[in-house]
Design an enzyme around this catalytic site. Structure first.
Site, PDB file in Angstrom:
ATOM      1  N   ASN A   1       0.794  -1.236   0.000  1.00 60.04           N
ATOM      2  CA  ASN A   1       0.000   0.000   0.000  1.00 60.04           C
ATOM      3  C   ASN A   1       0.825   1.284   0.000  1.00 60.04           C
ATOM      4  O   ASN A   1       0.361   2.313  -0.492  1.00 60.04           O
ATOM      5  CB  ASN A   1      -0.923  -0.028   1.232  1.00 60.04           C
ATOM      6  CG  ASN A   1      -1.566   1.313   1.508  1.00 60.04           C
ATOM      7  OD1 ASN A   1      -2.446   1.750   0.766  1.00 60.04           O
ATOM      8  ND2 ASN A   1      -1.121   1.993   2.555  1.00 60.04           N
TER       9      ASN A   1
ATOM     10  N   TYR B   1       3.085  10.542 -12.025  1.00 56.08           N
ATOM     11  CA  TYR B   1       2.382   9.657 -11.085  1.00 56.08           C
ATOM     12  C   TYR B   1       1.615   8.583 -11.864  1.00 56.08           C
ATOM     13  O   TYR B   1       1.687   7.392 -11.528  1.00 56.08           O
ATOM     14  CB  TYR B   1       1.430  10.484 -10.216  1.00 56.08           C
ATOM     15  CG  TYR B   1       0.602   9.684  -9.232  1.00 56.08           C
ATOM     16  CD1 TYR B   1       1.178   9.145  -8.081  1.00 56.08           C
ATOM     17  CD2 TYR B   1      -0.767   9.470  -9.443  1.00 56.08           C
ATOM     18  CE1 TYR B   1       0.404   8.412  -7.174  1.00 56.08           C
ATOM     19  CE2 TYR B   1      -1.538   8.748  -8.538  1.00 56.08           C
ATOM     20  CZ  TYR B   1      -0.952   8.224  -7.403  1.00 56.08           C
ATOM     21  OH  TYR B   1      -1.703   7.497  -6.503  1.00 56.08           O
TER      22      TYR B   1
END
Ligand SMILES: NC(=O)c1ccc[n+]([C@@H]2O[C@H](COP(=O)([O-])OP(=O)(O)OC[C@H]3O[C@@H](n4cnc5c(N)ncnc54)[C@H](O)[C@@H]3O)[C@@H](O)[C@H]2O)c1
Length: 258
Positions: free
Chosen positions: A89, A154
């Site tokens: 995560n 990103y």
């Protein structure tokens, strides 16, 4: 309890989606090894787990550092002899136009989002292969599926996570190990709040105006709560998703349906 006696390793547990996941998994009876680079935040998550603290081990781990990641995986095996669920995560966001995007920001995105994902899987995979069961869950993003203004760097890392997840699912299917990703949309965490604040500064707009833009990206007109992403991660962690591998669970409030 849907995760009683299940051993879960979770990165990026100090904040946002990771923290909500640690809290949900604690209520579901999991035995957890939670980690983060942010030691203070990690302690806060640990303290929030109540009695489940007895079932939880916390470790400061920078996912960019292979030896720290390896030590985390080995700690889980040393303590419990298995890993049922691995949740990859930890992540970072940096935004800005590509022509002025600082090289060090792109290095950080690649080091955390891509290489960090790889290291976390790399050191756990031999144990999963040996056990012949388990579930690996990575964090992709809507940014893996669609373009977002000022997010080219990103987006490239999250599209990479998606590709990595699919390919790893093929490699591990013969070992009865499932590998899936979750793609959150705009989720109300410090990451997105920081992203919106930076965009507001760069564009000379107020925080509220940019926040509203993000809210309107999903057809539901609001951000997700981190808890709403954690429930998706829980689904992939349990046998309820037993026939799912190489898949991506989009929890994006309808953003990618437009
Ligand atoms: N919030 C969103 O809108 C959103 C949308 C799509 C995908 N995601 C993804 O979900 C995941 C969690 O994001 P979040 O919104 O909860 O963000 P967050 O910033 O609230 O939490 C991310 C956590 O990762 C940790 N981290 C950062 N670099 C690390 C490193 N090198 N080693 C170990 N830990 C590190 C941070 O300290 C933090 O605790 C990320 O992978 C993110 O890309 C978030």
């Amino acid at each position: 309890m849907r995760l009683k006696d299940k051993v879960v390793v979770l990165t990026g547990a100090a904040s946002g989606i990771g923290k909500a996941t640690a809290e949900l998994f604690a209520r579901e009876g999991a035995i957890q090894i939670i980690s983060d680079i942010d030691e203070e935040g990690l302690k806060e998550t640990f303290e929030s787990l109540g009695e489940a603290k007895n079932n939880t081990f916390m470790m400061k781990v920078d996912v960019r550092n292979p030896s720290e990641v390896k030590a985390m995986i080995e700690k889980a095996i040393e303590m419990h002899g298995k890993i049922d669920v691995l949740i990859v995560n930890a992540g970072v966001v940096r935004v800005g136009p590509v022509d002025t995007f600082p090289d060090e920001d792109y290095d950080l995105l690649i080091d955390v989002n891509l290489k960090g994902t790889h290291y976390t899987c790399k050191y756990a995979v031999p144990y999963f292969k040996k056990q012949k069961y388990g579930s690996i869950i990575t964090l992709a993003s809507v940014a893996a599926h669609i373009g977002q203004t000022a997010h080219a760097n990103y987006c490239s890392t999250k599209a990479g996570v998606l590709g990595y997840t699919r390919a790893l699912a093929l490699d591990l299917a013969p070992f009865n190990v499932r590998v899936n990703s979750v793609s959150p949309g705009a989720t109300d965490t410090p990451m997105l709040q920081g992203d919106v604040a930076k965009q507001a500064r760069d564009r000379g707009l107020s925080y509220e105006v940019v926040r509203k833009e993000f809210e309107e990206e999903g057809v539901m007109g609001r951000w997700a709560k981190p808890e709403e992403i954690a429930t998706g991660i829980l689904y992939l962690a349990t046998e309820e998703s037993s026939y799912m591998t190489g898949a991506d669970l989009r929890l994006d409030g309808g953003w990618t349906t437009r």
